[in-house]
Structures are given as C-alpha cells and as structure tokens.
Design a protein around this motif. Structure first.
Motif, mmCIF file in Angstrom:
data_model
loop_
_atom_site.group_PDB
_atom_site.id
_atom_site.type_symbol
_atom_site.label_atom_id
_atom_site.label_comp_id
_atom_site.label_asym_id
_atom_site.label_seq_id
_atom_site.Cartn_x
_atom_site.Cartn_y
_atom_site.Cartn_z
ATOM 1 N N GLN A 195 0.802 -1.218 0.000
ATOM 2 C CA GLN A 195 0.000 0.000 0.000
ATOM 3 C C GLN A 195 0.844 1.281 0.000
ATOM 4 O OE1 GLN A 195 -2.642 -0.271 3.334
ATOM 5 N NE2 GLN A 195 -3.333 -2.314 2.811
ATOM 6 N N TRP A 244 -5.224 8.515 0.179
ATOM 7 C CA TRP A 244 -5.623 7.955 1.472
ATOM 8 C C TRP A 244 -6.623 8.866 2.174
ATOM 9 C CZ3 TRP A 244 -5.472 3.191 2.475
ATOM 10 C CH2 TRP A 244 -4.405 2.376 2.101
ATOM 11 N N LYS A 245 -6.451 10.174 2.031
ATOM 12 C CA LYS A 245 -7.407 11.108 2.638
ATOM 13 C C LYS A 245 -8.804 10.933 2.024
ATOM 14 C CE LYS A 245 -3.978 14.686 3.699
ATOM 15 N NZ LYS A 245 -3.507 16.072 3.402
ATOM 16 N N PHE A 278 -9.951 8.174 0.612
ATOM 17 C CA PHE A 278 -10.487 6.885 1.068
ATOM 18 C C PHE A 278 -11.020 6.979 2.494
ATOM 19 C CE2 PHE A 278 -7.119 4.784 -1.864
ATOM 20 C CZ PHE A 278 -7.913 5.038 -2.965
ATOM 21 N N ALA A 279 -10.266 7.680 3.368
ATOM 22 C CA ALA A 279 -10.699 7.806 4.764
ATOM 23 C C ALA A 279 -11.968 8.637 4.870
ATOM 24 C CB ALA A 279 -9.586 8.425 5.599
ATOM 25 N N SER A 286 -11.460 2.812 2.719
ATOM 26 C CA SER A 286 -10.060 2.386 2.874
ATOM 27 C C SER A 286 -9.938 0.871 2.869
ATOM 28 C CB SER A 286 -9.482 2.947 4.173
ATOM 29 O OG SER A 286 -9.469 4.359 4.159
ATOM 30 N N HIS A 287 -10.949 0.186 3.400
ATOM 31 C CA HIS A 287 -10.893 -1.277 3.484
ATOM 32 C C HIS A 287 -10.853 -1.923 2.110
ATOM 33 C CE1 HIS A 287 -15.199 -1.975 2.411
ATOM 34 N NE2 HIS A 287 -15.289 -0.713 2.808
#
Length: 775
Positions: free
Chosen positions: A229, A237-238, A240-241, A246-247
């Motif tokens: 990753q 990532w921001k 996705f969060a 994110s999972h």
C-alpha cells in the motif's frame, strides 16, 4: 472470547508477568478446563469456569510469547556501532526519497544482533552527498556493514506506537547500511517459500509500474494485487478515509472470499462434469478445498494481513466442516478464526484492523441470522451496510476520531466495482501480463473514483471529534448491538441513546488563568502546543521526514484532532530550518489557522499559504488569552532579510500564567542569548525552559542558564540523533543549575500545566507505559 480477553489484558499491561505468575495462571487455566471437561452440569457455572480458564491461559500465553520475542534484543553497548552482518532481504524493498528500506533476516554477524531487523540504505543525507545504490531484490543474500539501534519511536498522546508495531512485526532493531567496500551481494536468490513469495510480489509490482508508469491509480492496483500500500499517495488515502472505503484498497476479507469463490466455482463445475473425479471425491468437497488453497495463495501474495488471515481461517474451518460432513455455525467459525489468529499472532489485538475486521464479520452474522424471512439481495445489502456503519461507529471514533457520513453511498458504488471488476482484472494482469488487463483495471478504478471524489469534497462528508473515553465507546457498542437485533426485540431504539454522549463528548480545557502545555515528541525537532481556556497555539511544527511525510501530518494533526482542537488561533514558525518548519504547510492546510507569526523568508511556502495572516516576529509583540500572557522576546525587530545563520532570528516566546513562566527558545545560540540578556535579563527568569537549540554546544551559555534560573529544563531531541544532542557539557551546565532534567527521546512528549501551582512535567511514556517501551 475469554482467551482473547486474557491476551488483551497482557498486551495492555505495564509489565509482563513473571515466570511464576505465568506458570500459575496456566496451571489454573488447565485445571479449570479439565474440571469443566468432566462437569456434567451446564449453565452459568460452567460458562464462568470456562471464561476464567480461557482468560488465564490467554494471559500466560501472551506473556510467554512476549518474553521470547523480547529476548531477541540488541545489546545496548552495540547501539551506534558498526556491525558486519550476512543475511537475506526478507521483504519488498521500498523506495523513499533518499534511499531504500527493507527487512533483513540475519544469518551471521560479527556481534550478537536480533534475527530480524529493519534497514535503510541511504543515497546520502545532503544533496552534495547523493550517490547511486546497487539494485537489491527480495530473496537475495547480502553481506552488509550496518549501524543499529534498539526499537524506538515517538510517543505522544493518541499517537501511533511505532515500538509496538515493530514488536508485532518481529523487528527487534532498526538501523542503516554504512558506506563500506565490504557491502556485497553473496547470492542472487536463497531458496525458501517466503523468499520465493516476496520475489514474486516484487516482480508483479515491477510489472505494474512498467505497465502504468504515470497512471494516478497504479499504486492502488499494486495494493490490490500484492498488498503493497505504500505506493498509494497520501492525498488518495485522505479521500479513502473521508469516504470510508479504505478497506477496499487493503486486502480485505471480501477480496479473499471473492478469489476463493471463483476458484471453488470453477473447480466444482469441472469436477461435476468428470464422472471419474466425482465418484472418487464429492464435487462440493473438491470445490471448497480448491477455494481454500486459492485463498491461501492470495493471502501469501498479499502480505498476510489480519483481515486476510481471518478470512482464510474461516474458509479453512468451513472447508474442514464440509470435508467431515459437519454442521457449521457462524459464531463457531468466527471463534475458531479468532483463536487461530491469536495463537499465531498474540499481538494482533494491538492493530486497529483486528478489531474492525472481526467486528465487521460479527455484525454481518448478527444481522443475517435469527430472522424468520429471507431478505432479497438489495434489502440484504442495505441491511448489512447499515449494520457495519452503525456498529463500527464507536470503534472508528475511538481509534481514528472520525467516521464517514457518506460511507454507505460510497461503499454502495465502490464495493461492486472494486471487488468484482477492478480486483479480478488486477489479479488477471498479475497472472497473465497482458497490457489490456492493466489498462482495464486502471480505467475501472478511475471510473469508480469519479463519484467517490465528488462525495469526498462534500463539506459534511466526514464527522471528526476528539477521542472519546473507552467507557463511552463500550456503552455505545452495546447500544448499537441492541439496536441491530431482529424486529420484535423490545425498545430497539433505546440502543441508539448511548451514541448521543459519544458524539457530543468534548475534553475539558484549562480553567481561565492556566495553560496546558505539551512539548511533543517529534524526534530531532521542536513542536509545542499551548492551550488556554479558549485558545490554542502551536510553537514550531517539527521536521519533514521526506517529500511526502512530515511531523505536521503524522504527529501534530492527529494529536490536535484527538484532543478536540478544530482551529488554531496562532501558529508560530520560529525560523526556516527543517526541524522546526517541516510540518508547517501540513498544519496550515489541515486546520483553520487564525494567524501565523514567523521569521521565515518571504518566499517560504508557509508564508505564501498564510498570506495576509502572516505577521513577522519581533520583540515586544504580545497578547493575552484567558488570563495567560504571551510575549515575544526575539528577534529584536521584524525583517525579511535572511541572515547567514537563520538561528539568529528565531522567535523566542514567553508564556506566563498564574505567576509561573514558560520560555520557548527555539534554536537561538550564544549571540542571541547575549542580546536577550542585554535587553532584559529579568524577562528570562522561568519555571520551565525548553532548552535552546536542542542542547547544542553553541547555545546555553553560563550567563543564559543563570538568567533563566529554571525549575525544569526540557531537551527536545531525537533518539541517538546524528548531531549528538544534547552536548555533554551543556547537559551538565543545566543540571548544575538545580533544574529538573527532561528529554523527549527518553520520556516522550512532556506534558504539564502552567498556573499558580508549581508545574510538574511528566513524560507520555510514564503516563501510558507499555511493557515493550525501551526494550
């Protein structure tokens, strides 16, 4: 469950149990287990005895495993010394801005070192030192000269526990490869299962990078195929969060199940059409066995994460039950998976993924069982999404201080596309390297991200708040479970009531006339948070570790959000040195900031971002917040001219509350100290001093130490830093003044209250000790 609880209690302990305590607990557990085995009665007594037995065995087992792992330690006298080692590259080599990082399994060494270590091989610390590195690959045997240190990480309130993570990974020392002629490749490949797996993962990663060199989502496809990753940008990532997906870019249970189901369906279809095979072995058993081994291969390829392990063990339990023609109860399948994970890795309970993974599956079992009718696919999917969203909300707030409001919609869009289109295409390219598969996988994910990015940009997309007390989170979990029970359960709506205090909780702030201070542990750098009854100030922002990682993003913002700070009134960036200004841009873009006071040059990115909010530091500036006085003592006057030594114009701030004083000195040196004494020596007298320039030999003159007369001296320094701060003579000088001596590398973040009572600074390591700290 009791076995898991016993392991958790041990892992959260301040110290490990003694051998006598472990042996006694194990004996009690086995004795009670034998008693229950022979007990004919069932009910509360039997359940209580089983719980005590399981907890005692789990507690002793975790302690025994921890002692074994901690015994593989680097002797203290070898820290900072060059050691020659021979061993194998045991992980995917990871690129970073100035070199490579990898896990190294030691086979031989010139001195006793741990078996598994993490190494960085630098191209050079400064631009004029940059040089090329040899190519290294997983599975190679190398002879290297290394310089090691014991596991050590920054310890801050609500911060990431790097030392605990290293312990879980079995990494018992970290260090760097030293420039030496003796560094050489001994063997191109060392045979072995895991070496072969890591070499295969590296080859697939390289294949994706070559096929999609400039593609924005290439890192996501690598993560889906081989579990790496680190190639995913922080900006993604921001997103996705914020959207709660994110999972999906981790190797989740859904992906493993999908791979297993595809292989099981294929083998089952072939088996049923071959009478000779079907007569020898039932098609159903052959199918589930094939699905299990396919899942095993995918889990190995994907890096063996907890969610993947959990799913594999559950599939194995189901395959075994079908093979033995036994019934499979969902709760027992999950319990077996839980037990196997913890037997193999008792440190899994320290990972957020462990709780979210098992919690999500337990919630799915809860809402899919005990109901009279069968839901349709759409209604079933909606019920499952509602259960996971509601049931995991307390855990997300406790672990990450946020949850996604748009998660149900984002997952409804992303789950089908990522699980059934993107991931199969990425795996197809990993097996059959046709450019078409890579392009289709990337295009499908790009299509997925169109609505997901739109959702992430909504102002209310995510709920953020301070980290709640564990008691509130546990009550909210119990309430959510009650609310998710089947229809007919009385007053299910009452289960939502505990969510109200959880969502509205806010930590207490200092009373008027007091200031709460945290000298954060950012390594070799400085970052201080000063909080009053209604205002917040950050004094310096710590270092930038690389082009895409800095202490502002990794330490300051998580800390501020966890303690409920949603806005900074003032950000002071004392000067442009990286170890003080490295996180400034992240803080300015991550939180609303009222004003910025600095001695930065005009073209510095932080001043450009601040715009009209920027105020150059100058002696005499001051303000009052809630009965607390803030005064700038240095530099003498504001100027945009950049001196030869930026330390000479570093901002110095004096904070006074209830007659007690804190002096924040940044990186001033002897010349600036003399100027401060000449202007107003009395203003330097302080109860607490953050020592100038990390205790370097160019600062902390005898006259300055005498002028400050502190009760406490705090040294913000990095562990075994290459500057060897604090200087021995400077340390002795401050100690001779009678000041209490504290340093962030030894104590973690230093926390205290400034007010009428004498300040009593305490380190975060002492406030939240763990048995692995310092070991």
């Amino acid at each position: 469950m009791a076995f898991a609880a016993g392991i958790l209690v041990c892992q959260l302990g301040v110290a490990l149990p003694s051998p006598l305590e472990m042996g006694s607990a194990l004996g009690v557990g086995l004795l009670l287990g034998a008693l229950v085995w022979g007990l004919s009665a069932r009910g509360v007594v039997r359940g209580l005895l089983l719980a005590i037995a399981g907890a005692a065995i789990g507690w002793s087992y975790a302690g025994w495993r921890a002692e074994l792992r901690l015994a593989d330690a680097l002797p203290g006298e070898l820290e900072g010394r060059d050691v020659q080692v021979t061993g194998v590259i045991a992980s995917l080599p990871q690129d970073f801005e100035r070199g490579l990082r990898f896990v190294f399994e030691v086979e031989e060494s010139s001195a006793p070192v741990p078996r598994r270590i993490s190494l960085a091989w630098y191209k050079g610390y400064r631009d004029d030192e940059l040089h090329s590195l040899p190519e290294i690959h997983a599975g190679e045997r190398w002879q290297l000269t290394v310089r090691l240190k014991r596991p050590h990480g920054n310890v801050n309130p609500h911060g990431f526990d790097y030392e605990g993570w290293l312990l879980q990974q079995g990494i018992r020392a970290t260090g760097s490869v030293r420039p030496a002629e003796s560094n050489r490749r001994v063997a191109a490949f060392v045979p072995g299962l895991m070496n072969g797996v890591e070499r295969l993962r590296e080859g697939i990663r390289a294949r994706f990078r070559a096929a999609l060199p400039d593609a924005p989502y290439a890192g996501v496809l690598v993560a889906l195929a081989v579990g790496d990753q680190r190639a995913i940008p922080a900006e993604l990532w921001k997103v996705f969060a914020t959207t709660g997906i994110s999972h999906l870019v981790a190797i989740s249970g859904l992906h493993v199940t999908m791979v297993a189901a595809l292989f099981a369906a294929g083998v089952g279809a072939i088996w049923r059409r071959a009478p000779a095979l079907a007569l020898r072995w039932p098609a159903q058993q052959a199918a589930v066995t094939a699905g299990f081994f396919a899942a095993l291969g995918y889990c190995l390829l994907a890096g063996w994460g907890v969610p993947a392990q959990r799913t594999l063990y559950m599939l194995g339990c189901v395959a075994l039950a079908i093979g033995l023609r036994r019934e499979t109860a969902p709760g027992r399948v999950l319990a077996v998976a839980l037990g196997v994970v913890l037997v193999i890795d008792p440190w899994a309970v320290l990972a957020a993924g462990f709780w979210l993974s098992f919690g999500a599956v337990a919630l799915l079992f809860l809402v899919s069982s005990g109901r009279l009718g069968q839901d349709g696919r759409i209604l079933g999917a909606l019920r499952a999404q509602w259960a996971i969203t509601l049931g995991l909300l307390p855990a997300l707030l406790l672990l990450f201080q946020q949850f996604s409001v748009v998660s149900p919609l984002a997952n409804a869009i992303a789950i089908p596309l990522v699980s059934f289109v993107v991931t199969p295409l990425a795996l197809a390219y990993a097996v059959f390297p046709l450019q078409m598969f890579a392009d289709l996988a990337h295009g499908a994910f790009a299509l997925t991200m169109l609505p997901v990015r739109w959702l992430a940009e909504l102002p209310w997309a995510a709920w953020q708040q301070a980290a709640p007390p564990p008691v509130l989170a546990v009550l909210a979990v119990l309430g959510c479970l009650w609310a998710l029970l089947p229809r007919g359960t009385p007053a299910r709506w009452v289960g939502l009531v505990p969510l109200v205090p959880l969502l509205l909780w806010s930590p207490a702030r200092p009373v008027p006339g007091e200031a709460r201070v945290a000298v954060l542990d950012v390594g070799q750098g400085l970052a201080v948070h000063v909080q009053t009854a209604g205002h917040d100030l950050i004094f310096d922002t710590g270092p930038a570790f690389s082009a895409d990682a800095n202490s502002g993003e990794r330490i300051l913002l998580p800390y501020l959000r966890a303690i409920g700070v949603r806005r900074l009134d003032t950000l002071v960036v004392t000067h442009q040195d990286n170890d003080h200004a490295g996180g400034a841009e992240a803080v300015l873009t991550g939180l609303p900031v009222g004003e910025v006071r600095s001695s930065l040059p005009p073209n510095h990115p932080a001043r450009v971002i601040a715009g009209p909010r920027d105020v150059p530091c100058a002696a005499g500036q001051g303000w009052d917040w809630d009965g607390v006085r803030f005064t700038l003592l240095h530099p003498a006057e504001a100027s945009d001219a950049v001196p030869k030594k930026t330390n000479d114009i570093a901002c110095v701030l004096r904070v006074e509350a209830g007659g007690r004083t804190l002096l924040l000195t940044s990186d001033i040196e002897a010349v600036s100290e003399a100027a401060l004494i000449a202007r107003d020596a009395d203003a330097l007298a302080s109860d607490v001093v953050v020592v100038p320039h990390h205790g370097s030999r160019t600062s902390s003159t005898a006259a300055f130490v005498a002028a400050t007369r502190p009760r406490w001296a705090i040294f913000p320094v990095g562990y075994l830093n290459r500057f060897r701060h604090p200087n021995g003579e400077v340390w002795t000088r401050w100690a001779a003044s009678g000041a209490g001596m504290l340093r962030t590398d030894a104590g973690g973040a230093i926390l205290f209250t400034l007010g009428e009572a004498e300040p009593q600074p305490l380190g975060a390591r002492a406030l939240a000790p763990r048995y692995w700290h310092g070991r």
